[in-house]
Design a protein around this motif. Structure first.
Motif, PDB file in Angstrom:
ATOM      1  N   PRO A 132      61.896  31.954  24.065  1.00 11.62           N
ATOM      2  CA  PRO A 132      61.333  30.696  24.576  1.00 11.62           C
ATOM      3  C   PRO A 132      62.372  29.861  25.345  1.00 11.62           C
ATOM      4  O   PRO A 132      63.569  29.963  25.084  1.00 11.62           O
ATOM      5  CB  PRO A 132      60.920  29.949  23.301  1.00 11.62           C
ATOM      6  CG  PRO A 132      60.887  30.963  22.223  1.00 11.62           C
ATOM      7  CD  PRO A 132      61.832  32.061  22.605  1.00 11.62           C
ATOM      8  N   GLU A 133      61.874  29.054  26.270  1.00 10.34           N
ATOM      9  CA  GLU A 133      62.759  28.186  27.074  1.00 10.34           C
ATOM     10  C   GLU A 133      63.039  26.869  26.356  1.00 10.34           C
ATOM     11  O   GLU A 133      62.227  26.410  25.559  1.00 10.34           O
ATOM     12  CB  GLU A 133      62.097  27.875  28.414  1.00 10.34           C
ATOM     13  CG  GLU A 133      62.085  29.061  29.336  1.00 10.34           C
ATOM     14  CD  GLU A 133      61.613  28.704  30.743  1.00 10.34           C
ATOM     15  OE1 GLU A 133      62.128  27.720  31.298  1.00 10.34           O
ATOM     16  OE2 GLU A 133      60.737  29.417  31.250  1.00 10.34           O
ATOM     17  N   VAL A 150      65.147  25.831  24.081  1.00  4.53           N
ATOM     18  CA  VAL A 150      65.519  25.731  22.655  1.00  4.53           C
ATOM     19  C   VAL A 150      66.878  26.402  22.444  1.00  4.53           C
ATOM     20  O   VAL A 150      67.294  27.219  23.258  1.00  4.53           O
ATOM     21  CB  VAL A 150      64.459  26.424  21.744  1.00  4.53           C
ATOM     22  CG1 VAL A 150      63.128  25.700  21.819  1.00  4.53           C
ATOM     23  CG2 VAL A 150      64.302  27.904  22.119  1.00  4.53           C
ATOM     24  N   LEU A 155      69.497  29.077  21.425  1.00  8.91           N
ATOM     25  CA  LEU A 155      69.350  30.536  21.345  1.00  8.91           C
ATOM     26  C   LEU A 155      70.636  31.174  20.829  1.00  8.91           C
ATOM     27  O   LEU A 155      71.737  30.706  21.161  1.00  8.91           O
ATOM     28  CB  LEU A 155      69.054  31.127  22.728  1.00  8.91           C
ATOM     29  CG  LEU A 155      67.792  30.643  23.462  1.00  8.91           C
ATOM     30  CD1 LEU A 155      67.707  31.295  24.842  1.00  8.91           C
ATOM     31  CD2 LEU A 155      66.536  30.946  22.654  1.00  8.91           C
ATOM     32  N   GLY A 174      69.347  27.755  27.717  1.00  7.98           N
ATOM     33  CA  GLY A 174      68.982  26.703  26.767  1.00  7.98           C
ATOM     34  C   GLY A 174      70.085  25.714  26.472  1.00  7.98           C
ATOM     35  O   GLY A 174      71.200  25.825  26.976  1.00  7.98           O
ATOM     36  N   GLU A 222      67.622  35.431  19.103  1.00  6.85           N
ATOM     37  CA  GLU A 222      66.772  34.581  18.263  1.00  6.85           C
ATOM     38  C   GLU A 222      66.699  33.184  18.821  1.00  6.85           C
ATOM     39  O   GLU A 222      67.697  32.673  19.362  1.00  6.85           O
ATOM     40  CB  GLU A 222      67.357  34.475  16.849  1.00  6.85           C
ATOM     41  CG  GLU A 222      67.153  35.707  16.024  1.00  6.85           C
ATOM     42  CD  GLU A 222      67.557  35.504  14.569  1.00  6.85           C
ATOM     43  OE1 GLU A 222      68.664  35.976  14.226  1.00  6.85           O
ATOM     44  OE2 GLU A 222      66.800  34.855  13.821  1.00  6.85           O
ATOM     45  N   GLY A 223      65.531  32.547  18.656  1.00  9.16           N
ATOM     46  CA  GLY A 223      65.400  31.144  19.054  1.00  9.16           C
ATOM     47  C   GLY A 223      63.940  30.753  19.097  1.00  9.16           C
ATOM     48  O   GLY A 223      63.074  31.600  19.367  1.00  9.16           O
ATOM     49  N   GLY A 224      63.671  29.468  18.798  1.00 10.78           N
ATOM     50  CA  GLY A 224      62.291  28.963  18.857  1.00 10.78           C
ATOM     51  C   GLY A 224      61.351  29.755  17.956  1.00 10.78           C
ATOM     52  O   GLY A 224      60.186  29.950  18.304  1.00 10.78           O
ATOM     53  N   GLY A 225      61.877  30.241  16.809  1.00  7.98           N
ATOM     54  CA  GLY A 225      61.016  30.955  15.862  1.00  7.98           C
ATOM     55  C   GLY A 225      60.732  32.394  16.261  1.00  7.98           C
ATOM     56  O   GLY A 225      59.909  33.064  15.644  1.00  7.98           O
ATOM     57  N   GLN A 226      61.401  32.895  17.285  1.00 10.83           N
ATOM     58  CA  GLN A 226      61.175  34.288  17.709  1.00 10.83           C
ATOM     59  C   GLN A 226      62.434  35.118  17.570  1.00 10.83           C
ATOM     60  O   GLN A 226      63.543  34.595  17.736  1.00 10.83           O
ATOM     61  CB  GLN A 226      60.778  34.299  19.174  1.00 10.83           C
ATOM     62  CG  GLN A 226      59.313  34.590  19.378  1.00 10.83           C
ATOM     63  CD  GLN A 226      59.048  34.868  20.841  1.00 10.83           C
ATOM     64  OE1 GLN A 226      59.676  35.733  21.428  1.00 10.83           O
ATOM     65  NE2 GLN A 226      58.134  34.111  21.412  1.00 10.83           N
TER      66      GLN A 226
END
Ligand SMILES: NC(=O)c1ccc[n+]([C@@H]2O[C@H](COP(=O)([O-])OP(=O)(O)OC[C@H]3O[C@@H](n4cnc5c(N)ncnc54)[C@H](OP(=O)(O)O)[C@@H]3O)[C@@H](O)[C@H]2O)c1
Length: 395
Positions: free
Chosen positions: A165-166, A168, A170, A258, A325-329
């Protein structure tokens, strides 16, 4: 920035150091894959060796159309002439700390795009401090480390970030596995580096003093600690090459990484005894490099121009697995290919030169990484040339 009209120059690409080990492989790759109308030349210090290389290439593709230019690093005027004759100057003349600076200066002055295979952090930092500003004025792009150091890691981290995701924070971890041997030129560069620890740190400090501060964002590459990494099922050893520095430079330059980006770089080793043996072997070479007679003895073991045979290279391969990893992904990606140090390095280097010469790229100038200068266009080229960039899983 005032970019000189470079289309009027006689060549699109000049390959300097074409008679060396990687230089000749790059020349073969260009001869086999040159797009129609490519204007290119082989350059080096020995007209006879250049001519015999040109003859050897004659059976490959459009090699007969290649020019030949003599230049020597001990003759700065010859380097300025080279830089003025081409749009892109790709050099394999290393160790770069010993031989490289005059050509960087010549390209920065002439507004010529410059490409090298330097994995030498001290050289790259010195060139930033001394030539980045001039290159920005003339519009020259100065791209270092355009081989196995650091293309798979830089573009692999860039590719991994693009799956997340953008906007956030990372984190990306890179795990390198390579099964290959190195050449005389690479060994000489590594020994040179190992013997210069304090100067390398001083150059890095000087660079930090000159670099603009990153406002409102962070990009770091902590070295991490040795650990068993269950996410890739291997022992992970921190790998203090130039690669994490390059990845962080891309993250500093590109908002897409990010507001808070962290990269950690590891060697991935399946079995613990190999991990311990690898650390011991590198430690022994590092210790020997500190003592001049031992360094001289070591450098005599592998001569410049020597390198692994075609058969050995055909059995070599690399893979770099990334966990982002980042933004819950969480995403798992991989960059993989054949012989990393030579066949794939020649491919990455030649495709980078073609990309700088012909692709529609973002407007950049000064010292830039492969991800910043070429990004998607280079990934596209490398995929077409057989290097894998893939998403293995997303969770
Ligand atoms: N980034 C990576 O992943 C990667 C991978 C492989 C190699 N490398 C680096 O690439 C560099 C080249 O490696 P290599 O194995 O190809 O080394 P090499 O075989 O020793 O080639 C060095 C080249 O430099 C030329 N040279 C030396 N002194 C010169 C001078 N005074 N003027 C003009 N040319 C001169 C040599 O010319 P002659 O042919 O006339 O001797 C030769 O063409 C090394 O720095 C190595 O560390 C990086």
């Amino acid at each position: 920035m005032s970019r000189p009209n470079r289309m009027e120059r006689p060549y699109d690409i000049v390959l300097f150091g074409a008679t060396g080990f990687v230089g000749a492989l790059t020349a073969e790759y260009l001869a086999a894959h040159a797009p129609d109308g490519l204007r290119w030349a082989l350059a080096g210090r020995s007209p006879e060796r250049l001519e015999s290389l040109r003859e050897r290439l004659a059976g490959i593709g459009k090699a007969a159309e290649v020019g030949v230019l003599a230049a020597d690093v001990s003759d700065p005027a010859s380097l300025r002439e080279l830089a003025g004759h081409t749009r892109v100057l790709a050099t394999t003349v290393g160790p770069y700390l010993t031989y490289g600076e005059e050509l960087v200066a010549a390209c920065a002055d002439a507004g010529t795009d410059y490409l090298d295979l330097s994995g030498e952090p001290e050289f790259v930092d010195l060139m930033y401090v001394r030539h980045d500003a001039r290159a920005r004025e003339t519009g020259a792009r100065l791209v270092h480390a355009a081989g196995f150091d650091s293309v798979p890691h830089d573009l692999g981290a860039y590719f991994t970030v693009a799956q997340l995701p953008e906007g956030v924070p990372l984190t990306v971890d890179g795990f390198v596995h390579a099964d290959a041997m190195f050449s005389g030129g690479t060994f000489a560069s590594a020994l040179n580096q190992f013997s210069r620890g304090p100067r390398m740190l001083a150059a890095a400090r000087d660079r930090r003093r000159h670099e603009p501060r990153l406002l409102g964002r962070r990009a770091t590459a902590p070295s991490g600690a040795p650990r068993y990494a269950k996410e890739v099922d291997a022992w992970a050893l921190p790998l203090p090459t130039i690669d994490p520095q390059v990845v962080v430079r891309s993250a500093r330059a590109l908002e897409r990484y990010g507001p808070d980006f962290r990269y950690r770089h590891y060697a991935a080793v399946r079995r613990l005894p190999f991990a311990v043996g690898g650390v011991a072997a590198v430690g022994a070479v590092f210790a020997a490099a500190q003592v001049p007679p031992a360094r001289r003895w070591l450098s005599g073991r592998l001569r410049p121009g020597d390198g692994p045979s075609a058969e050995r290279r055909a059995k070599s391969s690399f893979s770099v697995r990334f966990v982002g990893e980042g933004g819950g992904q969480r995403v798992f990606t991989e960059v993989a290919g054949g012989d990393p140090g030579y066949d794939e390095t020649a491919k990455m280097f030649a495709e980078s030169a073609l990309s700088l010469a012909f692709d529609d790229l973002p407007a950049t100038a000064g010292q830039v990484t492969t991800a910043v200068a070429m990004g998607d266009a280079l990934i596209d080229r490398l995929r077409k040339a057989g290097i894998t960039f893939r998403v293995a899983a997303t969770r």
